[in-house]
Scaffold this active site. Structure first.
Site, PDB file in Angstrom:
ATOM      1  N   ASP A  13      -3.533   5.445  -4.126  1.00  0.00           N
ATOM      2  CA  ASP A  13      -3.549   3.915  -4.312  1.00  0.00           C
ATOM      3  C   ASP A  13      -2.518   3.717  -4.880  1.00  0.00           C
ATOM      4  O   ASP A  13      -2.007   3.795  -6.020  1.00  0.00           O
ATOM      5  CB  ASP A  13      -4.451   3.857  -5.177  1.00  0.00           C
ATOM      6  N   ASP A  45      -2.982  -1.229  -2.389  1.00  0.00           N
ATOM      7  CA  ASP A  45      -4.006  -2.878  -2.861  1.00  0.00           C
ATOM      8  C   ASP A  45      -3.147  -3.847  -1.954  1.00  0.00           C
ATOM      9  O   ASP A  45      -1.872  -4.279  -1.863  1.00  0.00           O
ATOM     10  CB  ASP A  45      -3.504  -2.002  -4.603  1.00  0.00           C
ATOM     11  N   HIS A  66     -14.267  -0.199  -7.774  1.00  0.00           N
ATOM     12  CA  HIS A  66     -13.879  -0.305  -9.454  1.00  0.00           C
ATOM     13  C   HIS A  66     -13.719  -2.193  -9.450  1.00  0.00           C
ATOM     14  O   HIS A  66     -14.082  -2.016 -10.938  1.00  0.00           O
ATOM     15  CB  HIS A  66     -12.565   0.292  -9.515  1.00  0.00           C
ATOM     16  N   ASP A  67     -14.321  -2.953  -9.074  1.00  0.00           N
ATOM     17  CA  ASP A  67     -14.084  -4.316  -8.285  1.00  0.00           C
ATOM     18  C   ASP A  67     -15.000  -4.635  -8.288  1.00  0.00           C
ATOM     19  O   ASP A  67     -15.350  -6.244  -8.217  1.00  0.00           O
ATOM     20  CB  ASP A  67     -12.321  -4.468  -7.477  1.00  0.00           C
ATOM     21  N   GLU A  91      -6.188  -2.760   1.547  1.00  0.00           N
ATOM     22  CA  GLU A  91      -7.214  -3.801   0.621  1.00  0.00           C
ATOM     23  C   GLU A  91      -7.213  -5.520   1.592  1.00  0.00           C
ATOM     24  O   GLU A  91      -6.002  -6.218   0.629  1.00  0.00           O
ATOM     25  CB  GLU A  91      -6.810  -4.138   0.011  1.00  0.00           C
TER      26      GLU A  91
HETATM   27  C1  NOJ Z   1      -7.508  -4.938  -6.186  1.00  0.00           C
HETATM   28  C2  NOJ Z   1      -7.094  -3.627  -7.562  1.00  0.00           C
HETATM   29  O1  NOJ Z   1      -8.497  -3.149  -6.456  1.00  0.00           O
HETATM   30  C3  NOJ Z   1      -7.763  -4.601  -8.672  1.00  0.00           C
HETATM   31  O2  NOJ Z   1      -8.354  -3.402  -9.406  1.00  0.00           O
HETATM   32  C4  NOJ Z   1      -6.664  -4.949  -9.107  1.00  0.00           C
HETATM   33  O3  NOJ Z   1      -6.763  -5.846  -9.812  1.00  0.00           O
HETATM   34  C5  NOJ Z   1      -5.646  -5.723  -8.607  1.00  0.00           C
HETATM   35  N1  NOJ Z   1      -5.373  -5.465  -6.726  1.00  0.00           N
HETATM   36  C6  NOJ Z   1      -4.460  -6.220  -8.958  1.00  0.00           C
HETATM   37  O4  NOJ Z   1      -4.005  -5.136  -8.704  1.00  0.00           O
END
Ligand code: NOJ
Length: 572
Positions: free
Chosen positions: A98, A199, A331-332, A256
């Site tokens: 990642d 990311d 995880h988000d 992402e």
């Molecule tokens: C997306 C990530 O999935 C998240 O966990 C993170 O806080 C933000 N980008 C900033 O890197």
């Protein structure tokens, strides 16, 4: 049909800090991951996506990197990473890193230099601006509450951070930044990693002149969204990265990219684009977000017709032109069974139904750790038990604005990222077998009921259902490559679709709720010879698919000959 290994793969996401702790410090580590490689191999997945493990002060659990080429102390050493890679490869498992290219930690040596003086050679590695009459340079709001600008006393200027103030954005207009990033990506590829999740990649380019955002249709928090997302130059930078570095390796990449629909996504993942293999889209994650100021925290019920519309759009637009990354959770996001299923009475049935959906859409399925045993959201009574920077900032901000604490906690229980970050539940022993120390975040108290050890012993568990779905995907090409077609588009409880590949046709029937609706399939779709591939309830005897009462959250997948008629679904 353009076959690729990463289209046929199933990905398992590990959030390392919560996966398995072997040294008793309460935080997961690389040795913990190594010790569970056999578990993952047995589950049947092919690729392990590991959230950031680089050196980091951990303001955002590793998404604030202070050294891209070293390992976070809490997680282990580079020797252990090399061992992880070797041991994964020895089992035929691939490792996807990642990578955070949009920003670094404020403790990265580049930023330390950059902030040391206005004429430091690294000053231009980040985005510095003068304020306007004592105010920040523009009105953009950070993802983690407040302005994106942080004033730096020493040099009298502001730096930009789309996330927390400890995550300054890099300046991708600087060729030295680009070259350093390419070099670093190549360094990992030479080590032998098998892919990257990039990311926040949609944000690496910001609008020229950094103007104020004034889009009245947007929530205050993302009013300026289009000024720092998915801008044309992101594509120039990505194709450049592809040509100079990625192209030389047989890897998989996923970006992402929030804020785009499938047509726009084709500019990232279209077969002819040479940028990324797939992107994580967010449209289905927004179905339960309200339209008032606080976006994701503002809860509204999602509805199935909207879900069908979003997913059908991605399935049809990308077919034969690009590739989907399918996910329910990461995880988000909150836990999928709590959000889209029923984590009480029908936890097992609904988790299996959601899993059926995940594995039978066109695209690569991404399983988030614990999803395979139906882990659920948590609702800590006190904010003191929460750890996530986004959640904590939101809490402070809302209280400052006078919102009653009870209301703020309701939103946090539903949407906090910590829902997905509680430790992996391995056993029904102390701390769910996650650590012998004190866990960095509380374990969900339901671990005596929901844990890997018990799930493995129970042949009807969610875990075994996942295993079966993953195995089916490897046996039937139609599950990977079949063309999607939505049936019964206006049905508010049932999600039914086919996937067709030459003479093979998959019929997927999903009851998305706890009712018992009757399925009335058109006669031409009620096949004579049908083979049930999987279902989450026992099925006894002959049934009539033209008139069938389904049970709560029932899921069935049939394999049949492609029907002779080119049936046409109604439009939604
Ligand atoms: C997306 C990530 O999935 C998240 O966990 C993170 O806080 C933000 N980008 C900033 O890197």
């Amino acid at each position: 049909m353009n076959k690729k290994w990463w289209k046929e793969a199933v990905v398992y996401q590990i959030y390392p800090i919560s996966f398995l702790d072997t040294n008793g410090d309460g935080k997961g580590d690389l040795l913990g991951i190594i010790s569970r490689l056999d578990y993952l191999k047995d589950l049947g997945v092919d690729v392990i996506w590991i959230c950031p493990i680089y050196k980091s002060p951990n303001h955002d659990n590793g998404y604030d990197i202070s050294d891209y080429c070293d390992i976070m102390d809490e997680f282990g050493t580079m020797e252990e990473f090399d061992r992880l890679l070797r041991e994964a490869h020895a089992r035929g498992l691939k490792i996807m890193m990642d990578l955070v290219l949009n920003h670094t930690s404020d403790e990265h040596p580049w930023f330390i230099e950059s902030r040391s003086s206005r004429d430091n050679p690294k000053r231009d590695f980040y985005i510095w601006r003068k304020g306007k009459d004592g105010h920040p340079p523009n009105n953009w709001e950070s993802y983690f509450s407040g302005s994106v600008w942080e004033y730096d006393e020493k040099t009298g200027e502001y730096y930009l951070h789309l996330y927390s103030k400890h995550q300054p954005d890099l300046n991708w207009e600087n060729q030295k930044v680009i070259d350093s990033m390419h070099e670093m990506v190549e360094w990992w590829l030479k080590k032998g990693v098998d892919g990257f999740r990039f990311d926040a990649i949609a944000h690496i380019v910001k609008a020229v002149g950094l103007p104020d955002g004034d889009n009245p249709d947007q929530l205050p928090t993302v009013r300026a969204y289009e000024l720092f997302s998915n801008l044309e130059n992101v594509h120039t930078l990505l194709s450049n990265l592809y040509e100079r570095v990625l192209f030389h390796y047989d890897i998989m990449t996923v970006g992402e990219t929030s804020g785009l629909g499938p047509e726009q996504a084709l500019s990232y993942v279209g077969d002819t684009r040479n940028e990324l293999n797939m992107v994580f889209q967010f449209e289905h994650m927004q179905l339960d977000a309200g339209s008032s100021g606080s976006g994701k925290w503002d809860i509204r019920p999602w509805n199935l017709l909207e879900l069908k519309k979003v997913i059908s759009g991605w399935q049809t637009v990308l077919h034969d032109k690009g590739w989907n990354a399918n996910y329910w959770c990461n995880h988000d996001q909150p836990r999928s069974v709590s959000r889209f299923g029923d984590d009480q009475k029908y936890r097992v049935e609904s988790a299996k139904m959601l899993a059926t959906f995940l594995h039978t859409l066109e695209g690569t399925p991404y399983i988030y750790q614990g999803e395979e045993i139906g882990m659920t959201n948590i609702a800590f009574a006190s904010i003191d038990d929460y750890r996530d920077v986004e959640t904590l900032n939101y809490y402070e901000e809302q209280l400052d604005q006078g919102v009653p604490e009870e209301q703020v906690m309701q939103a946090i229980w539903k949407k906090s990222r910590d829902n997905a970050r509680t430790p992996m539940q391995w056993t029904n022993g102390e701390h769910a077998g996650f650590t012998r120390g004190t866990p960095w975040i509380e374990v969900n108290s339901n671990y005596p009921l929901i844990n890997v050890e018990d799930a493995i012993k129970d042949p009807n568990s969610i875990y075994h259902y996942y295993k079966k779905l993953i195995a089916l995907r490897k046996q039937h090409e139609v599950i990977v490559y079949g063309e999607y077609k939505l049936l019964l588009p206006l049905d508010k409880e049932l999600y039914v679709y086919t996937r067709t590949l030459e003479d093979q046709c998959l019929l997927v029937i999903l009851n998305f709720f706890g009712g018992e609706p009757v399925l009335k399939l058109p006669a031409e779709l009620v096949p004579e010879a049908k083979q049930l591939l999987i279902s989450n309830y026992p099925i006894k005897g002959e049934e009539d698919l033209g008139n069938l009462k389904l049970r709560p959250y029932e899921a069935r997948v049939y394999l049949m000959k492609t029907p002779p008629l080119d049936f046409v679904a109604q439009t939604w």
